[in-house]
Write a protein that holds these residues in place. Sequence first.
Motif, PDB file in Angstrom:
ATOM      1  N   PHE A   1     -12.922  27.794  13.782  1.00  0.00           N
ATOM      2  CA  PHE A   1     -11.645  27.373  14.347  1.00  0.00           C
ATOM      3  C   PHE A   1     -11.776  26.760  15.741  1.00  0.00           C
ATOM      4  N   GLU A   2     -12.745  27.248  16.530  1.00  0.00           N
ATOM      5  CA  GLU A   2     -12.764  26.885  17.948  1.00  0.00           C
ATOM      6  C   GLU A   2     -13.992  26.103  18.405  1.00  0.00           C
ATOM      7  N   ASN A   3     -15.076  26.168  17.639  1.00  0.00           N
ATOM      8  CA  ASN A   3     -16.326  25.552  18.123  1.00  0.00           C
ATOM      9  C   ASN A   3     -17.170  25.115  16.934  1.00  0.00           C
ATOM     10  N   LYS A   4     -16.716  24.056  16.254  1.00  0.00           N
ATOM     11  CA  LYS A   4     -17.376  23.586  15.026  1.00  0.00           C
ATOM     12  C   LYS A   4     -18.866  23.286  15.247  1.00  0.00           C
ATOM     13  N   ALA A   5     -19.231  22.880  16.467  1.00  0.00           N
ATOM     14  CA  ALA A   5     -20.630  22.524  16.751  1.00  0.00           C
ATOM     15  C   ALA A   5     -21.562  23.720  16.576  1.00  0.00           C
ATOM     16  N   GLU A   6     -21.035  24.927  16.751  1.00  0.00           N
ATOM     17  CA  GLU A   6     -21.866  26.135  16.645  1.00  0.00           C
ATOM     18  C   GLU A   6     -21.759  26.807  15.280  1.00  0.00           C
ATOM     19  N   LEU A   7     -20.940  26.246  14.370  1.00  0.00           N
ATOM     20  CA  LEU A   7     -20.685  26.911  13.089  1.00  0.00           C
ATOM     21  C   LEU A   7     -21.960  27.130  12.298  1.00  0.00           C
ATOM     22  N   GLN A   8     -22.716  26.069  12.061  1.00  0.00           N
ATOM     23  CA  GLN A   8     -23.924  26.196  11.234  1.00  0.00           C
ATOM     24  C   GLN A   8     -24.979  27.076  11.879  1.00  0.00           C
ATOM     25  N   SER A   9     -25.053  27.023  13.196  1.00  0.00           N
ATOM     26  CA  SER A   9     -26.013  27.876  13.897  1.00  0.00           C
ATOM     27  C   SER A   9     -25.689  29.350  13.695  1.00  0.00           C
ATOM     28  N   SER A  10     -24.400  29.696  13.764  1.00  0.00           N
ATOM     29  CA  SER A  10     -24.009  31.099  13.596  1.00  0.00           C
ATOM     30  C   SER A  10     -24.201  31.556  12.152  1.00  0.00           C
ATOM     31  N   ILE A  11     -23.998  30.653  11.193  1.00  0.00           N
ATOM     32  CA  ILE A  11     -24.276  30.996   9.790  1.00  0.00           C
ATOM     33  C   ILE A  11     -25.779  31.182   9.588  1.00  0.00           C
ATOM     34  N   HIS A  12     -26.561  30.300  10.218  1.00  0.00           N
ATOM     35  CA  HIS A  12     -28.021  30.387  10.063  1.00  0.00           C
ATOM     36  C   HIS A  12     -28.553  31.717  10.590  1.00  0.00           C
ATOM     37  N   ASP A  13     -27.965  32.234  11.656  1.00  0.00           N
ATOM     38  CA  ASP A  13     -28.405  33.533  12.189  1.00  0.00           C
ATOM     39  C   ASP A  13     -28.244  34.628  11.133  1.00  0.00           C
ATOM     40  N   ILE A  14     -27.152  34.572  10.382  1.00  0.00           N
ATOM     41  CA  ILE A  14     -26.904  35.573   9.335  1.00  0.00           C
ATOM     42  C   ILE A  14     -27.864  35.367   8.163  1.00  0.00           C
ATOM     43  N   ILE A  15     -28.112  34.104   7.808  1.00  0.00           N
ATOM     44  CA  ILE A  15     -29.079  33.807   6.739  1.00  0.00           C
ATOM     45  C   ILE A  15     -30.461  34.341   7.110  1.00  0.00           C
ATOM     46  N   LYS A  16     -30.873  34.079   8.344  1.00  0.00           N
ATOM     47  CA  LYS A  16     -32.201  34.515   8.806  1.00  0.00           C
ATOM     48  C   LYS A  16     -32.317  36.041   8.749  1.00  0.00           C
ATOM     49  N   TYR A  17     -31.286  36.730   9.200  1.00  0.00           N
ATOM     50  CA  TYR A  17     -31.280  38.197   9.204  1.00  0.00           C
ATOM     51  C   TYR A  17     -31.471  38.743   7.787  1.00  0.00           C
ATOM     52  N   HIS A  18     -30.734  38.196   6.838  1.00  0.00           N
ATOM     53  CA  HIS A  18     -30.834  38.693   5.467  1.00  0.00           C
ATOM     54  C   HIS A  18     -32.147  38.271   4.804  1.00  0.00           C
ATOM     55  N   ASN A  19     -32.638  37.102   5.139  1.00  0.00           N
ATOM     56  CA  ASN A  19     -33.921  36.660   4.564  1.00  0.00           C
ATOM     57  C   ASN A  19     -35.066  37.566   5.003  1.00  0.00           C
TER      58      ASN A  19
ATOM     59  N   ALA B   1     -27.105  31.291  -3.287  1.00  0.00           N
ATOM     60  CA  ALA B   1     -25.875  30.804  -3.933  1.00  0.00           C
ATOM     61  C   ALA B   1     -24.631  31.313  -3.203  1.00  0.00           C
ATOM     62  N   LEU B   2     -24.691  32.537  -2.698  1.00  0.00           N
ATOM     63  CA  LEU B   2     -23.550  33.079  -1.953  1.00  0.00           C
ATOM     64  C   LEU B   2     -23.365  32.356  -0.623  1.00  0.00           C
ATOM     65  N   PHE B   3     -24.466  32.082   0.079  1.00  0.00           N
ATOM     66  CA  PHE B   3     -24.344  31.321   1.327  1.00  0.00           C
ATOM     67  C   PHE B   3     -23.864  29.894   1.057  1.00  0.00           C
ATOM     68  N   ASP B   4     -24.306  29.305  -0.051  1.00  0.00           N
ATOM     69  CA  ASP B   4     -23.812  27.967  -0.423  1.00  0.00           C
ATOM     70  C   ASP B   4     -22.307  27.995  -0.679  1.00  0.00           C
ATOM     71  N   GLU B   5     -21.851  29.075  -1.317  1.00  0.00           N
ATOM     72  CA  GLU B   5     -20.416  29.221  -1.586  1.00  0.00           C
ATOM     73  C   GLU B   5     -19.631  29.341  -0.276  1.00  0.00           C
ATOM     74  N   LEU B   6     -20.196  30.072   0.685  1.00  0.00           N
ATOM     75  CA  LEU B   6     -19.557  30.206   1.998  1.00  0.00           C
ATOM     76  C   LEU B   6     -19.438  28.847   2.683  1.00  0.00           C
ATOM     77  N   ASN B   7     -20.518  28.100   2.690  1.00  0.00           N
ATOM     78  CA  ASN B   7     -20.495  26.767   3.311  1.00  0.00           C
ATOM     79  C   ASN B   7     -19.520  25.825   2.612  1.00  0.00           C
ATOM     80  N   LEU B   8     -19.472  25.911   1.297  1.00  0.00           N
ATOM     81  CA  LEU B   8     -18.552  25.057   0.541  1.00  0.00           C
ATOM     82  C   LEU B   8     -17.112  25.371   0.914  1.00  0.00           C
TER      83      LEU B   8
END
Length: 416
Positions: free
Chosen positions: A54-72, A92-99
């Motif tokens: 909602f507030e900082n689209k530039a950081e969206l993918q970075s914050s998602i990547h942090d969660i992906i890295k943690y679970h990986n 597939a779940l992370f892809d669904e989130l991004n979609l």
Amino acid sequence: MRIYKFGGASVKDAEGVKNVASVLKATGYDNTLVVISAMGKTTNAMEIVIKNYFENKAELQSSIHDIIKYHNEILLDLFSNEQHQVFAAVKALFDELNLFFKSNKSPDYNYVYDQTIGFGELISTTIVSHYLNEIGIKNSWVDVREFIKTDNYYRRSNVNWEQTQENILAGFDTSKLNITQGFLGSDANNFTTTLGREGSDYTAAIFAYCLNANSVTIWKDVPGVLNADPRYFENAQLLHQISYREAIELAFYGASVIHPKTLQPLQRKEIPLYVKSFLNPKADGTCVSKGKTIEPQIPCFIVKKNQILISLSSLDFSYIVEENISEIFGLLHLYKMKVDVIQNSAISFSVCIENIYNNLEKLLQHLKAKFNVTCYENVSLYTVRHYNEEAIDELEKDKTVLLKQLTQETVQIVTK
């Protein structure tokens, strides 16, 4: 039928997931449903993702990547073969989130929150279910949203008990070990809903009620229900037995060990609730059931941080009467404020609230049109059940007391 609930701390890393398997082996898992929260602090991390959306689209993918890295990292510690199907299932779940973020058109924060926050639970249960199957603990992964139906009051949805009961009785196989998500449900349009933060305990209670379970066990990183949160109070003691009524009181006042709504369905069918340590699964822990009010009989301390105290008085020094109080509560309801304490005198009215939906400024503007308003933010609300003078003196030491209220069993103190 038994219901087990494991919180985020119990599955925060690979060792935690392995320990869940150890608990199941130690206690048995026939005719068992396991409810699991998001791993570690994933829900907090997901809230940052939503904020960035909602507030900082530039950081969206970075914050998602942090969660992906943690679970990986957890996946790589649990599964030696990177071709294991669990990797594709989690991706597939992370892809669904991004979609969802790419396709969403709704500006409603609460709706977006509920459609996305629960990916933490979907991912954690996927990982745990695959791991248990891998080591020979055969189980079925169940999507809780197909069973628990709610209204569309996003972020704090209300359960449609009739529909939920019907779904569970018609489609739930109790003959095997099932793994499902806490915290989540779905509305009549099959949009994801949530039951409120820390709602996984409530999920366990909903299933227990609908399945007439023998018991519910909440597995935590503490020995059971303590008389105080050890993060804020020294010398916390284990409570061995608590009545349903007492546990509901403690939960209402904010004891974080049990979700406030958890006890009501269990009490209706007298299903005992156990709170035990996943580090010592054979220990007795705490039993919540019919019986003694509390054992041992000692003061119980609860603190809620980051509260807001609003004090009102009439503009012309007239009395605060029923009509005024009704209007005030109408506004608190309108702006979705959770009320924790109220206190009134002839010409003043004070209320301690939680600003869950960030509507404080709107509320204050509305109130200032009719009242003199004083607002204290970031205050702490202390509640003591079965208090004594020593407990009150200890709480008040070195603090500024803004409000104090005593009843026969409970004292509440707001401090800055």
